[in-house]
Design an enzyme around this catalytic site. Structure first.
Site, short mmCIF file in Angstrom:
data_model
loop_
_atom_site.label_atom_id
_atom_site.label_comp_id
_atom_site.label_asym_id
_atom_site.label_seq_id
_atom_site.Cartn_x
_atom_site.Cartn_y
_atom_site.Cartn_z
N GLY A 693 0.80 -1.20 0.00
CA GLY A 693 0.00 0.00 0.00
C GLY A 693 0.84 1.26 0.00
CE LYS A 694 -0.70 5.31 -4.51
NZ LYS A 694 -1.20 4.01 -4.98
CB VAL A 695 3.78 5.31 3.38
CG1 VAL A 695 4.05 5.94 4.75
CG2 VAL A 695 3.96 3.80 3.45
CG ASP A 809 10.40 -7.86 3.25
OD1 ASP A 809 9.53 -7.03 2.93
OD2 ASP A 809 11.35 -8.18 2.49
#
Length: 1021
Positions: A693-695, A809
Site C-alpha cells: 500500500g501507500k504511505v 523481510d
C-alpha cells in the site's frame, strides 16, 4: 470411631466458620480494590479472588510471612488509573513494579506511606504530572525507575534526601529545568540515566564530583572537577560517552589507586607522567581511541597489578622496564599496533595470571618467563609475527586454561607437557609452521573443549588417547600431513559438534563408531585416502548439517539413512561411489566425479558423465521455479489491482463521511481517526509506496507529524481483498517497545481500509538515502551507527520477545531513520511469531508465498520454504554489504545472474579487489573500520544457516567493530600468517573483548565452534 469422626467434622466446621467470619485479609482487600479500579482485559489477575484468606498466591504478589512485601505486574496489559488510598495500606511493601503497563493517572500519593519501599518502577507507563516533594519520605528507596513515563516538571529538590538511592532512571521522561544540586548528596548512587530528557543544557555540575560510586551516563570530556579531588582513591568513569583526552591534572592525585576509564571514546595519549602515581595498582583504559606509545614512566608503578590497554590505537614498543613490575598479574594489550619484541624478562619477577597481546605487530621469540610464577591461566598472542619455537619452559605450566598462538610464524614441535596441560580448555595454534607429532600425552588434557592445530606441518598418527577428552566440542587438525587410520576412540567424544580431519593422509575406512558422536553438526573428512563404504551408522548423527567426504577413494552406495539427517551440504564428489543417490539428498548433494553414481535409476545405464549437472538440476529448478512463480504472482496481482483501482477510487473521496472507523491505540496519544483519514485523500501527501500500500505523511492538529500506511481490506464485488499483512503488523508491533523498532501509535479500520499510524521518520529509509545522491552524506560513523541500531532491533525480536518474532523481510528500505539517523526496523507485514522454546534452534515456518525481497533472500529458500531467524540474519548481512559498498543488492553492472553477495565474493578473492568493494565516497580513512564490518557481514552470509551467528552475537561483533579513526592501514602485501586481522573461521573473532573479560576463568563457549564460512583467506575469514 464415630465419635472421632464427629470431632473431626466439628473441627472443620468451626474452622470454616471462623474463616467465613474473618474473610480476606486487609492487605488482600486493598489489592482487590486495586484490581476493581483498573481494566484487566486479558484476565491476568483472574486469581485475585475474595474467597482467599491471604493474597500470597495471587499473580505478581509476594509475601513474607502473611504480609505482602512485593508486587510485580510488569509487562501485563492492564490499564486505567492507580486508585488513591489503596497501595498505601501495604505497610510492609518493599518492591512495587508497575513498569511496561498501560496504567495512567498521577503519582499515587498514598504510596509515600510505604516507608519500607526499596524499589519503585513506574517506567513505560502513561502516568503523568509532577512528582510530589514529599517523595523524600521514602528514605529506604534504592531503585527509582521513571523512564519513558509522562511525568513532567522539575525534578524535586527532595530527591537529594533519598540517601539510600543506588539507581535513578529518568531517561526519556518529560522532566524539565535544571537538575537540583541536592543530587550531589546521593553518594551511594551507582547508576543515573538522564538521556533523551528535556533538562536545560548546562556544563558538568560540580556536585557530580560527590558521586564517587557512579558508573555510567556521563558524556563530554572528563570534567576538571575530578582533578581537584586530592583524596580520591578510585576513579571509575567507565562505560560512558566520554571524549577528549585524559586530563594531565589526574597525575596530581597522589592517592589514586584505581583508574577505570574503559569503554569510552577517549583519544590522545596516555599522560607521560603517569609514573608519578606511585600508589596506582589498576589501570583500565581499554576500548577507547588512545594513540601514541606506552609512557616509559609506567615502569615506576611498582604497585601496578592490572594493566588493560586493549582495543585502542596505541603503538611503539613495550617499555623494557615493565619487566621489573613485581606486582603485575594481568598484562592485556590486544588489538593495538605495538611493534618490536615483548621484554624477555617479563614474568620473571611477578606472578602473571593473564598475558594477552594478540592482534598487534609484535615479532621475535615467545617470552620464556611468563609462567615462572606458575599462576598463568591465559597465554594469548595470536595474530602477530612471533617466530622460533615454543619455549620448553611451558612444559610444566599446569595452570594454563587458554592457549592461543594461531597466525604467527612459529616452528618446531609443541612441548610434551603443553599437550597434556590438565586445566586446558582452549588450545588453538593454527596457521603456523609447527611440526612433529601429536603426542599421546594429550590424553591428560581432560578439560580440553577446543583444539585447533590446522594449517601446520604435523605428521604421524592421531593418537588414540584423544578419545579420553570427553569434554571436547571442536577438533580441527586439517591441513597437516597426519597419517594412519582414524582412531575409533573418537566415538567417545559425546559432546563433539565439529570434527575436521580434512587435507591429511588418513587411510583405511571411516570408523562406523563415529555414529556415536550424536552432537556432531560438522564432519569433514575430505582430501584424504579413505577407502571402503560410507558407514550407515552416520545416519545416527541427528544434528549433522555438513558432511564432506569429497576427494577420497570411497566405494559403494550412498546410504539412504542419510536422507533422514538435517543436512544442508553433502559433498561426496571425487570418490568411486556407485548406485542411485537417495531422492531426499538430491538438492543438497555435490556428487561430481563419481561416474557410476546416478540421480535416478533410469540414468545409471548411461553413466554419470553429466553427474554434477543432473544432481544439482533440482536445486537450479527450485530457484528458477521460485522466481518465475513470484513474477507470475506479481503480474496477476498487478492486473487485479488495476481492475479494482477504479472501485477503490470511487470510495476514496467519501471515505471519512461514509465509513465507520474503529481506532485502536497502542501508545498514549490524542490522535483522532477522522483527522488521520483526511490526509489519505490527498495524493500530495504520499511519501512512499510498496506492495502492501501507500504511505502518507500527516501533520495533525496538535502539530505532531505521523506516517500513515493505507492498506486494502474488506470485500468488493463479493471478492475478498488481501489484508497485505495488516493483522501481522498490528499483532506484532502493537506489543513491541524498543528504541530501534518503529513505533506503531495506533491503527484505524473500517469496512474498506486499514490505516496503520506510525511515528514519523524524517530521514526516510536507509535504502532511499543510501542509494540516492544523499548517500555520500552518510559517513562511515553514521553508517556504523545505523548498522548497530538495526542489529539491536533485530536482536530484540529474536531474543527478547516471547514468543520469538522473525521479521522475514529485512532490507534497507525497511530500516527507517529518525532525525538523528537512529535506525528503526519497520514493515512487519511478513513477520511471523515462532512458537519455540529454544530460540537458538533454527526452526522456521513453512510458507506458501515468497517471503522476503529479491537480493536479500537466503540461499536455503531455493530448496525449502522454511524461514527462520537465520534467514533474517542472512538478509541483514546483505544490508551490511550495502552500507560497506554503497551498492544496491541487484545492479546491472554486476553482470547477469550476479547479486551483491556474489559480486563481493568474486572481488575479494583477489587481494587487490578488497578495496574495490568499499564505497569510494567514504575515502581511505575509514577502510580498515569498514573491513571489520565486512567481516561481520560475511559471517551473516554463510551458505549454511547453522553457521550464521545469532543476532545477539552479531550485535556484540558490531560493538567491537566500532570505528577507530587512528587504525594503521591494512598491509595488503601481508599473507595470512602475518595478517593483522583475526581469522573468522577460528574462535578468535568470537572471543571478543567483552568475552575475554567475562570468561577469564570460565569454560569455552560452545557456540564459538560452529562457524563454517566459505570466504577468501585475504579477509582472514
Amino acid at each position: 470411631m464415630d465419635m472421632k469422626k464427629t470431632s473431626v467434622n466439628l473441627v472443620f466446621f468451626f474452622f470454616f466458620f471462623f474463616v467465613s467470619i474473618l474473610g480476606l485479609s486487609e492487605e488482600g482487600k486493598a489489592l482487590l480494590e486495586f484490581k476493581n479500579s483498573i481494566t484487566d482485559a486479558n484476565k491476568w489477575l483472574a486469581n485475585w479472588v475474595a474467597t482467599d484468606l491471604l493474597p500470597c498466591n495471587w499473580t505478581g504478589v509476594t509475601c513474607t510471612g502473611d504480609s505482602v512485601t512485593a508486587i510485580n505486574l510488569s509487562g501485563l496489559s492492564i490499564s486505567g488509573q492507580v486508585p488513591e488510598g489503596v497501595l498505601g495500606q501495604l505497610g510492609n511493601l518493599t518492591t512495587l513494579d508497575l513498569g511496561n503497563t498501560d496504567l495512567g493517572g498521577t503519582f499515587p500519593l498514598d504510596l509515600l506511606n510505604c516507608s519500607n519501599l526499596m524499589s519503585l518502577n513506574l517506567s513505560y507507563t502513561y502516568m503523568e504530572g509532577p512528582l510530589p516533594t514529599r517523595i523524600s519520605q521514602l528514605t529506604k528507596l534504592q531503585t527509582l525507575d521513571l523512564s519513558y513515563s509522562s511525568f513532567f516538571g522539575p525534578v524535586p529538590d527532595a530527591f537529594g534526601d533519598l540517601l539510600a538511592l543506588k539507581l535513578l532512571n529518568l531517561k526519556a521522561a518529560n522532566f524539565t529545568g535544571v537538575l537540583p544540586s541536592s543530587l550531589g548528596n546521593l553518594t551511594n548512587l551507582t547508576e543515573i540515566h538522564l538521556g533523551l530528557a528535556n533538562f536545560t543544557p548546562t556544563a558538568m555540575p560540580s556536585w557530580f564530583a560527590n558521586l564517587t560510586n557512579l558508573k555510567n551516563s556521563l558524556n563530554g570530556s572528563i570534567p576538571e572537577i575530578f582533578t581537584n579531588l586530592t583524596e580520591l582513591v578510585s576513579l571509575d568513569l567507565s562505560q560512558n560517552q566520554l571524549t577528549g583526552s585524559i586530563p594531565s591534572g589526574l597525575i596530581e592525585l597522589e592517592k589514586l589507586q584505581v583508574i577505570e576509564l574503559f569503554a569510552n571514546q577517549l583519544s590522545g595519549e596516555i599522560p607521560a607522567d603517569i609514573g608519578n602515581l606511585r600508589s596506582l595498582s589498576q589501570i583500565d583504559v581499554s576500548q577507547n581511541q588512545l594513540s601514541g606509545a606506552i609512557p616509559q614512566s609506567i615502569a615506576n608503578l611498582t604497585n601496578l597489578s592490572i594493566l588493560h590497554l586493549w582495543q585502542n590505537s596505541l603503538s611503539g614498543i613495550i617499555p623494557p622496564g615493565m619487566a621489573n613490575l613485581q606486582a603485575l598479574t594481568e598484562f592485556v594489550l590486544f588489538e593495538n599496533h605495538f611493534t618490536g619484541t615483548v621484554p624477555g624478562n617479563l614474568g620473571k619477577d611477578c606472578n602473571l595470571t593473564r598475558f594477552d597481546v594478540s592482534t598487534n605487530l609484535l615479532s621475535g621469540p615467545v617470552p620464556v618467563h611468563l609462567c615462572d610464577g606458575q599462576q598463568l591461566t591465559q597465554l594469548i598472542f595470536f595474530n602477530n609475527m612471533f617466530s622460533g619455537t615454543i619455549p620448553d619452559a611451558y612444559e610444566n605450566c599446569r595452570s594454563l586454561t587458554r592457549v592461543r598462538f594461531e597466525i604467527n610464524e612459529l616452528s618446531g614441535p609443541i612441548p610434551d607437557g603443553l599437550w597434556g596441560a590438565p586445566k586446558m580448555q582452549i588450545f588453538t595454534a593454527h596457521t603456523n609452521m609447527l611440526n612433529g607429532n601429536i603426542l599421546p600425552s594429550i590424553g591428560y588434557a581432560l578439560n580440553l573443549a577446543t583444539l585447533d592445530i590446522s594449517s601446520n606441518w604435523f605428521t604421524g598418527p592421531l593418537p588414540q588417547e584423544i578419545g579420553n577428552l570427553v569434554m571436547m566440542q571442536s577438533l580441527s587438525v586439517s591441513g597437516n600431513n597426519l597419517s594412519g587410520t582414524i582412531p575409533p576412540q573418537l566415538s567417545h567424544l559425546s559432546q563433539l559438534n565439529e570434527l575436521d580431519l580434512s587435507q591429511n593422509s588418513f587411510t583405511d575406512g571411516i570408523p562406523p563408531a563415529l555414529g556415536n558422536c550424536t552432537q556432531l553438526k560438522t564432519l569433514n573428512l575430505s582430501m584424504n585416502f579413505l577407502t571402503g563404504p560410507i558407514p550407515s551408522e552416520l545416519g545416527e548423527l541427528s544434528s549433522l548439517a555438513l558432511l564432506d567426504l569429497s576427494h577420497n577413494a570411497l566405494t559403494g552406495e550412498v546410504p539412504s539413512v542419510l536422507s533422514g539427517l538435517p543436512l544442508e551440504i553433502l559433498d561426496v564428489s571425487y570418490n568411486n561411489l556407485s548406485g542411485v543417490l537417495p531422492p531426499g539428498l538430491l538438492t543438497v548433494t555435490d556428487a561430481e566425479g563419481n561416474p557410476d553414481l546416478c540421480d535416478v535409476a533410469s540414468n545409471c545405464e548411461a553413466g554419470m558423465q553429466q553427474t554434477n549437472s543432473k544432481i544439482n538440476g533440482p536445486m537450479v529448478s527450485a530457484v528458477v521455479g521460485t522466481f518465475v512463480a513470484a513474477m507470475i504472482v506479481l503480474i496477476v496481482g498487478s492486473c487485479c489491482f488495476y481492475q479494482r483501482y477504479t472501485i477503490f477510487n470511487e470510495h476514496q473521496k467519501g471515505l471519512v463521511q461514509n465509513s465507520s472507523w474503529h481506532l485502536t491505540s497502542f501508545h498514549k496519544n490524542t490522535l483522532r481517526e477522522y483527522e488521520i483519514a483526511e490526509f489519505c485523500n490527498d495524493p500530495d501527501n504520499i511519501i512512499g509506496s510498496g506492495g502492501s500500500g501507500k504511505v502518507y505523511k500527516a501533520v495533525l492538529g496538535n502539530g505532531q507529524p505521523v506516517a500513515v500506511k493505507k492498506l486494502g481490506w474488506g470485500e468488493t464485488k463479493g471478492e475478498a481483498l488481501h489484508d497485505h499483512g495488516f493483522k501481522a503488523e498490528v499483532e506484532t508491533l502493537g506489543k513491541i517497545r524498543h528504541r530501534n523498532i518503529v513505533k506503531l501509535l495506533c491503527c484505524c479500520s473500517n469496512n474498506e481500509s486499514n490505516l496503520l499510524v506510525y511515528e514519523y521518520m524524517p530521514n526516510g529509509s536507509l535504502g532511499d538515502i543510501l542509494h540516492s545522491t544523499k548517500g555520500g552524506a552518510l559517513d562511515w560513523a553514521m553508517r556504523y551507527k545505523i548498522a548497530l541500531g538495526a542489529a539491536q532491533g533485530l536482536e530484540y525480536l529474536h531474543h527478547d520477545c516471547l514468543p520469538q518474532i522473525v521479521h522475514r523481510d529485512v532490507k534497507s528500505n525497511n530500516i527507517l531513520l529518525d532525525a538523528d539517523y537512529e535506525a528503526h526496523v519497520a514493515d512487519f507485514g511478513l513477520a511471523r511469531v515462532l512458537e519455540t522454546t529454544t530460540i537458538t534452534t533454527w526452526k522456521g515456518e513453512s510458507m506458501s508465498a515468497v517471503a522476503g525481497s529479491y537480493g536479500y533472500i537466503a540461499p536455503e529458500y531455493a530448496y525449502t520454504l522454511n524461514v527462520g531467524e537465520k534467514s533474517d540474519i542472512y538478509s541483514f548481512g546483505v544490508v551490511l554489504l550495502e552500507l560497506v559498498t554503497g551498492k544496491r543488492p541487484i545492479e546491472p553492472t554486476f553482470g547477469e545472474g550476479v547479486d551483491l553477495v556474489k559480486w563481493v565474493m568474486n572481488k575479494i578473492q583477489r587481494t587487490e579487489g578488497l578495496y574495490e568493494v568499499l564505497d569510494p565516497h567514504l575515502g581511505c580513512a575509514s577502510h580498515n573500520d569498514m573491513i571489520l564490518v565486512l567481516r561481520v557481514a560475511m559471517l551473516c552470509l554463510s551458505q549454511h544457516p547453522r553457521s550464521r551467528p545469532p543476532m545477539r552475537e552479531v550485535v556484540q561483533l558490531l560493538i567491537e567493530a566500532k570505528p577507530r579513526s587512528c587504525r594503521e592501514k591494512l598491509n595488503t602485501n601481508t599473507n595470512v600468517s602475518g595478517s593483522i586481522w583475526p581469522d573468522i573461521t577460528s574462535t578468535n573473532l568470537k572471543n571478543t573483548a567483552e568475552d575475554e573479560r567475562k570468561e577469564m576463568n570460565a569454560a569455552a563457549n560452545n557456540d564459538y565452534n560452529n562457524n563454517v564460512v566459505e570466504t577468501p583467506n585475504f579477509l582472514g575469514l
